[in-house]
Design a protein around this motif. Structure first.
Motif, PDB file in Angstrom:
ATOM      1  N   ALA A 145      47.232  33.730  98.018  1.00 38.39           N
ATOM      2  CA  ALA A 145      47.442  35.166  97.787  1.00 38.39           C
ATOM      3  C   ALA A 145      48.917  35.517  97.934  1.00 38.39           C
ATOM      4  CB  ALA A 145      46.595  35.983  98.765  1.00 38.39           C
TER       5      ALA A 145
ATOM      6  N   ILE B 169      35.310  38.581 106.457  1.00 41.44           N
ATOM      7  CA  ILE B 169      35.879  39.899 106.148  1.00 41.44           C
ATOM      8  C   ILE B 169      37.281  39.751 105.563  1.00 41.44           C
ATOM      9  CG2 ILE B 169      36.762  42.035 107.176  1.00 41.44           C
ATOM     10  CD1 ILE B 169      34.434  41.864 109.210  1.00 41.44           C
ATOM     11  N   LEU B 170      38.121  38.948 106.237  1.00 39.85           N
ATOM     12  CA  LEU B 170      39.506  38.814 105.772  1.00 39.85           C
ATOM     13  C   LEU B 170      39.561  38.154 104.395  1.00 39.85           C
ATOM     14  CD1 LEU B 170      41.403  37.924 109.069  1.00 39.85           C
ATOM     15  CD2 LEU B 170      41.601  40.011 107.699  1.00 39.85           C
TER      16      LEU B 170
ATOM     17  N   ARG C 184      49.449  45.573  92.067  1.00 34.83           N
ATOM     18  CA  ARG C 184      48.154  45.852  91.425  1.00 34.83           C
ATOM     19  C   ARG C 184      48.309  46.851  90.300  1.00 34.83           C
ATOM     20  NH1 ARG C 184      44.630  48.345  94.920  1.00 34.83           N
ATOM     21  NH2 ARG C 184      43.048  48.013  93.318  1.00 34.83           N
TER      22      ARG C 184
ATOM     23  N   GLU D  34      32.350  35.667 110.958  1.00 34.79           N
ATOM     24  CA  GLU D  34      32.265  36.962 110.281  1.00 34.79           C
ATOM     25  C   GLU D  34      33.653  37.559 110.040  1.00 34.79           C
ATOM     26  OE1 GLU D  34      29.481  39.513 112.231  1.00 34.79           O
ATOM     27  OE2 GLU D  34      29.866  41.175 110.845  1.00 34.79           O
ATOM     28  N   GLU D  35      34.551  37.286 110.961  1.00 36.86           N
ATOM     29  CA  GLU D  35      35.923  37.785 110.786  1.00 36.86           C
ATOM     30  C   GLU D  35      36.622  37.054 109.648  1.00 36.86           C
ATOM     31  OE1 GLU D  35      36.436  38.919 115.530  1.00 36.86           O
ATOM     32  OE2 GLU D  35      37.248  37.041 114.743  1.00 36.86           O
TER      33      GLU D  35
ATOM     34  N   PHE E 253      37.276  47.100  98.590  1.00 33.76           N
ATOM     35  CA  PHE E 253      36.493  46.236  99.488  1.00 33.76           C
ATOM     36  C   PHE E 253      35.778  47.101 100.523  1.00 33.76           C
ATOM     37  CE2 PHE E 253      36.001  43.916 103.494  1.00 33.76           C
ATOM     38  CZ  PHE E 253      35.310  42.799 103.067  1.00 33.76           C
TER      39      PHE E 253
ATOM     40  N   ARG F  90      42.801  40.430 120.253  1.00 34.44           N
ATOM     41  CA  ARG F  90      42.583  39.131 120.892  1.00 34.44           C
ATOM     42  C   ARG F  90      43.715  38.155 120.540  1.00 34.44           C
ATOM     43  NH1 ARG F  90      37.528  38.098 118.675  1.00 34.44           N
ATOM     44  NH2 ARG F  90      38.287  36.533 117.249  1.00 34.44           N
TER      45      ARG F  90
ATOM     46  N   ALA G  21      41.520  48.287  97.424  1.00 36.94           N
ATOM     47  CA  ALA G  21      40.972  47.157  96.674  1.00 36.94           C
ATOM     48  C   ALA G  21      39.468  47.294  96.465  1.00 36.94           C
ATOM     49  CB  ALA G  21      41.284  45.854  97.404  1.00 36.94           C
TER      50      ALA G  21
ATOM     51  N   ALA H  73      39.366  40.715  97.066  1.00 30.44           N
ATOM     52  CA  ALA H  73      39.363  42.017  96.378  1.00 30.44           C
ATOM     53  C   ALA H  73      40.771  42.383  95.926  1.00 30.44           C
ATOM     54  CB  ALA H  73      38.782  43.082  97.308  1.00 30.44           C
ATOM     55  N   LEU H  74      41.743  42.134  96.792  1.00 35.22           N
ATOM     56  CA  LEU H  74      43.127  42.462  96.449  1.00 35.22           C
ATOM     57  C   LEU H  74      43.622  41.610  95.282  1.00 35.22           C
ATOM     58  CD1 LEU H  74      44.654  42.884 100.016  1.00 35.22           C
ATOM     59  CD2 LEU H  74      44.760  44.605  98.211  1.00 35.22           C
TER      60      LEU H  74
ATOM     61  N   PHE I  94      46.327  32.290 113.710  1.00 36.78           N
ATOM     62  CA  PHE I  94      44.880  32.368 113.533  1.00 36.78           C
ATOM     63  C   PHE I  94      44.121  31.281 114.311  1.00 36.78           C
ATOM     64  CE2 PHE I  94      46.323  35.062 110.000  1.00 36.78           C
ATOM     65  CZ  PHE I  94      45.522  36.167 110.251  1.00 36.78           C
TER      66      PHE I  94
ATOM     67  N   MET J 117      39.031  32.809 115.605  1.00 37.87           N
ATOM     68  CA  MET J 117      38.250  33.710 114.753  1.00 37.87           C
ATOM     69  C   MET J 117      36.772  33.365 114.736  1.00 37.87           C
ATOM     70  SD  MET J 117      40.406  34.740 111.401  1.00 37.87           S
ATOM     71  CE  MET J 117      40.875  33.112 110.866  1.00 37.87           C
ATOM     72  N   GLU J 118      35.970  34.410 114.619  1.00 38.96           N
ATOM     73  CA  GLU J 118      34.545  34.221 114.388  1.00 38.96           C
ATOM     74  C   GLU J 118      34.304  34.129 112.888  1.00 38.96           C
ATOM     75  OE1 GLU J 118      32.369  37.349 116.352  1.00 38.96           O
ATOM     76  OE2 GLU J 118      33.820  37.386 117.972  1.00 38.96           O
TER      77      GLU J 118
ATOM     78  N   GLY K 174      37.242  38.399 102.190  1.00 31.54           N
ATOM     79  CA  GLY K 174      36.756  39.434 101.274  1.00 31.54           C
ATOM     80  C   GLY K 174      37.867  40.382 100.859  1.00 31.54           C
ATOM     81  N   VAL K 175      38.678  40.788 101.842  1.00 34.60           N
ATOM     82  CA  VAL K 175      39.802  41.682 101.536  1.00 34.60           C
ATOM     83  C   VAL K 175      40.785  40.987 100.589  1.00 34.60           C
ATOM     84  CG1 VAL K 175      41.770  42.923 102.511  1.00 34.60           C
ATOM     85  CG2 VAL K 175      39.580  42.942 103.716  1.00 34.60           C
TER      86      VAL K 175
ATOM     87  N   ARG L 284      35.938  45.630 114.194  1.00 38.06           N
ATOM     88  CA  ARG L 284      36.023  44.166 114.195  1.00 38.06           C
ATOM     89  C   ARG L 284      37.462  43.694 114.054  1.00 38.06           C
ATOM     90  NH1 ARG L 284      31.045  41.029 113.810  1.00 38.06           N
ATOM     91  NH2 ARG L 284      32.604  39.506 114.383  1.00 38.06           N
ATOM     92  N   MET L 285      38.195  44.334 113.145  1.00 36.97           N
ATOM     93  CA  MET L 285      39.571  43.891 112.922  1.00 36.97           C
ATOM     94  C   MET L 285      40.446  44.183 114.149  1.00 36.97           C
ATOM     95  SD  MET L 285      39.797  42.329 110.025  1.00 36.97           S
ATOM     96  CE  MET L 285      38.244  41.594 110.527  1.00 36.97           C
TER      97      MET L 285
ATOM     98  N   LEU M 156      50.779  42.374  97.808  1.00 38.33           N
ATOM     99  CA  LEU M 156      49.495  42.377  97.078  1.00 38.33           C
ATOM    100  C   LEU M 156      49.195  43.774  96.532  1.00 38.33           C
ATOM    101  CD1 LEU M 156      47.355  40.118  99.437  1.00 38.33           C
ATOM    102  CD2 LEU M 156      47.683  39.720  96.977  1.00 38.33           C
TER     103      LEU M 156
ATOM    104  N   LEU N  64      44.910  32.652 102.106  1.00 34.14           N
ATOM    105  CA  LEU N  64      46.030  33.534 102.419  1.00 34.14           C
ATOM    106  C   LEU N  64      47.311  33.044 101.758  1.00 34.14           C
ATOM    107  CD1 LEU N  64      47.146  35.918 104.127  1.00 34.14           C
ATOM    108  CD2 LEU N  64      47.499  34.281 106.001  1.00 34.14           C
TER     109      LEU N  64
ATOM    110  N   LEU O 282      39.696  41.500 116.666  1.00 33.49           N
ATOM    111  CA  LEU O 282      40.314  40.219 116.294  1.00 33.49           C
ATOM    112  C   LEU O 282      41.812  40.219 116.575  1.00 33.49           C
ATOM    113  CD1 LEU O 282      40.754  37.502 114.805  1.00 33.49           C
ATOM    114  CD2 LEU O 282      40.625  38.763 112.648  1.00 33.49           C
TER     115      LEU O 282
END
Lengths: 252, 252
Positions: free
Chosen positions: B205, B240-241, A252, B236-237, A211, A230, A209, B247-248, B228, B233-234, B243-244, A223-224, A248, B202, A227
């Motif tokens: 999507a 990121i998710l 595309r 930043e996490e 990204f 955890r 994608a 993009a997808l 979740f 989650m933080e 963002g992915v 990071r992933m 997804l 999510l 996460l």
């Protein structure tokens, strides 16, 4: 050292150190608390009663853990107790030390267990508890690598020392996953392979994608991985997330 | 009920019930254990000593928690203690009851806190502890909605009752997140809104990718919310998710 532990359990490398304990009864209760959670190595630094181990109240309160109590080693100084220890956690309720590498018990436990899991077999962790009234001195705290604080009611945070040892031992046992029963209803955790498969899937989706730049992935996977480790995912959750990713990517 | 708790804390709705306790000292220690973790409501079901609350050892061991001890209510039967309780957890170490809706302490605590968080303010949870030697009878266990087991060393799983109460109170305090100090190093958790925003992202999507049928969503969101939320989650996490996902979706 402890025949009942799953081998090799990290708990066998965790030592409890009680410094200048006043009441032998607390030492007996601590021995019982330790044994119930799979800890067995107790070191007493100059207890007020030199014969604390033989004390009748200590023996009575140790109940079925007199072996832990009788096996306690008595030394003169904290330095002696920590001579062969690589990572010592000082337990304190004093707020004034907040700035000095202090962590809540659960986080401190995770750090200590990580340390044990990633270091050589000879390494030892010590949990250090001070006197009932005065706690640990600054000098004693300074001999430790980290300060652990048991979160508590700010209006009354005074835990009995054997109760504090019970909580610490419990968190270590839980982190070691030593005795958590496998009930039918217990959540079935995904295997490392299942989680890793999902993470690879996520990474390739992020790359496709645009990204994630595979030439400069930075800390994306670190990071992933943190996460989703955890999160202790269940297999069905892995399947759902991989299904979403696949759908997804397909369209595309 | 408890001025020191963040308002509205769910801990104010958690009651400790001690059934047929033999030793007043254990009741005093339990009061201290409770108060350190922010619990304040104690009910005694026919303690062996009718004057257990006034007992000198109970008072001494309660230490700074004599208010919790003095405020204890004494009743004759477990039914009385649970009359206004909606969710009672029976604590037992007996393996024979493994099949009967039993969960490890941490999971049972999560269920009980979920129950409190999603039910009306009047609802109450009770943590029920039996006699030092005999535990709870089958009839007493049957009056509870769930059995909680404290994971322990199978070779010696005999926790003192006040130690068991300390552990249970600690897990409830931790689940309530009442007193966990906010250290610099502590992980910054995403807010409920941030997590919910990600979950909506999510979901849309999954719908757009034809993975999820909005007419028949089944338990998709329930499961993802559980996963979740558990992952804590933080920010930043979350970023990121999202963002992915963005993009997808953009490239389709």
């Amino acid at each position: 050292m402890n025949d009942t532990l799953p081998s090799p359990s990290l708990l066998a490398r965790v030592r409890v150190v009680m410094v200048s304990t006043s009441h032998p009864g607390n030492i007996g209760s601590a021995a019982r608390a330790m044994k119930t959670m799979g800890l067995s190595e107790l070191v007493l630094v100059s207890p007020r009663q030199a014969d604390a181990v033989e004390d009748s109240q200590a023996q009575a309160l140790a109940s079925g853990a007199t072996d832990v109590l009788d096996g306690a080693r008595i030394v003169s100084t904290l330095a002696d107790a920590l001579a062969d220890v690589h990572f010592a956690l000082a337990f304190t309720a004093r707020r004034r030390e907040l700035s000095h590498g202090m962590k809540p018990l659960r986080e401190a436990t995770a750090d200590a267990m990580d340390f044990l899991a990633t270091s050589q077999e000879e390494t030892r962790v010590a949990l250090v508890f001070g006197n009932e009234t005065f706690g640990l001195s600054n000098e004693e705290v300074d001999r430790c690598q980290m300060i652990a604080m048991i979160p508590a009611n700010p209006a009354y945070s005074s835990l009995n020392v054997s109760q504090a040892i019970q909580l610490a031992a419990y968190e270590f046992m839980m982190a070691d996953n030593a005795f958590v029963p496998r009930t039918e209803e217990a959540r079935r955790a995904s295997s490392v392979e299942e989680v890793e498969g999902f993470l690879q899937h996520l990474e390739s989706a992020a790359v496709q994608a645009d990204f994630l730049d595979p030439q400069e992935p930075k800390r994306f996977m670190t990071r992933m991985r943190r996460l989703f480790t955890r999160a202790r995912m269940e297999p069905e959750e892995v399947a759902i997330l991989r299904g979403v990713l696949a759908a997804l990517m397909k369209r595309r």
